[in-house]
Design a protein around this motif. Structure first.
Motif, PDB file in Angstrom:
ATOM      1  N   ARG A  51       0.835  -1.207   0.000  1.00 51.47           N
ATOM      2  CA  ARG A  51       0.000   0.000   0.000  1.00 51.47           C
ATOM      3  C   ARG A  51       0.868   1.255   0.000  1.00 51.47           C
ATOM      4  O   ARG A  51       0.633   2.192  -0.752  1.00 51.47           O
ATOM      5  N   GLU A  52       1.889   1.273   0.856  1.00 51.39           N
ATOM      6  CA  GLU A  52       2.763   2.442   0.971  1.00 51.39           C
ATOM      7  C   GLU A  52       3.530   2.727  -0.317  1.00 51.39           C
ATOM      8  O   GLU A  52       3.833   3.867  -0.632  1.00 51.39           O
ATOM      9  N   ASN A  53       3.867   1.665  -1.060  1.00 51.85           N
ATOM     10  CA  ASN A  53       4.660   1.814  -2.278  1.00 51.85           C
ATOM     11  C   ASN A  53       3.826   1.710  -3.553  1.00 51.85           C
ATOM     12  O   ASN A  53       4.370   1.623  -4.646  1.00 51.85           O
ATOM     13  N   SER A  54       2.504   1.695  -3.406  1.00 52.01           N
ATOM     14  CA  SER A  54       1.571   1.614  -4.545  1.00 52.01           C
ATOM     15  C   SER A  54       1.869   0.433  -5.462  1.00 52.01           C
ATOM     16  O   SER A  54       1.856   0.554  -6.690  1.00 52.01           O
ATOM     17  N   VAL A  55       2.132  -0.721  -4.858  1.00 55.68           N
ATOM     18  CA  VAL A  55       2.371  -1.946  -5.625  1.00 55.68           C
ATOM     19  C   VAL A  55       1.064  -2.737  -5.648  1.00 55.68           C
ATOM     20  O   VAL A  55       0.481  -2.995  -4.592  1.00 55.68           O
ATOM     21  N   PRO A  56       0.578  -3.102  -6.842  1.00 55.16           N
ATOM     22  CA  PRO A  56      -0.673  -3.857  -6.910  1.00 55.16           C
ATOM     23  C   PRO A  56      -0.528  -5.242  -6.265  1.00 55.16           C
ATOM     24  O   PRO A  56       0.515  -5.888  -6.378  1.00 55.16           O
ATOM     25  N   VAL A  57      -1.588  -5.673  -5.576  1.00 58.07           N
ATOM     26  CA  VAL A  57      -1.600  -6.976  -4.914  1.00 58.07           C
ATOM     27  C   VAL A  57      -2.682  -7.844  -5.532  1.00 58.07           C
ATOM     28  O   VAL A  57      -3.822  -7.401  -5.689  1.00 58.07           O
ATOM     29  N   GLU A  58      -2.319  -9.059  -5.895  1.00 56.38           N
ATOM     30  CA  GLU A  58      -3.280 -10.046  -6.398  1.00 56.38           C
ATOM     31  C   GLU A  58      -3.429 -11.104  -5.317  1.00 56.38           C
ATOM     32  O   GLU A  58      -2.436 -11.661  -4.849  1.00 56.38           O
TER      33      GLU A  58
END
Length: 89
Positions: A51-58
């Motif tokens: 969330r902090e690094n704006s990385v998408p999570v699947e």
């Protein structure tokens, strides 16, 4: 599962929560996969980092699916596809 196809075909990826956390922190993770059956105490910090690094999570159904997608014979709570332009040893 279709979501795991990118992980199966990735040239570079991480396997496991700790290695995936390192990749996210270094901003080399393109997308992170987290198993729905993994303990939240194990994956909570990784989800926060994403969330902090704006990385998408699947989210995937099981740790076994992630392990198979990474071509290993053990379960894995998390994995990530790495960006092609940055290396991670």
């Amino acid at each position: 599962m279709m979501a795991l196809e990118a992980l199966k075909q990735a040239e570079k990826h991480t396997v496991g929560v700790k290695q995936t956390e390192k990749a996210v922190a270094r901003q080399v993770a393109a997308v992170v996969y987290i198993a729905s059956d993994a303990d939240e105490r194990v994956t909570g910090r990784l989800m926060q980092l994403c969330r902090e690094n704006s990385v998408p999570v699947e989210n995937t159904e099981t740790m076994l699916e992630i392990g198979r997608a990474c071509n290993i014979n053990v379960k894995a709570a998390a994995a990530a596809v790495l960006k092609a332009d940055k290396g991670l040893a």
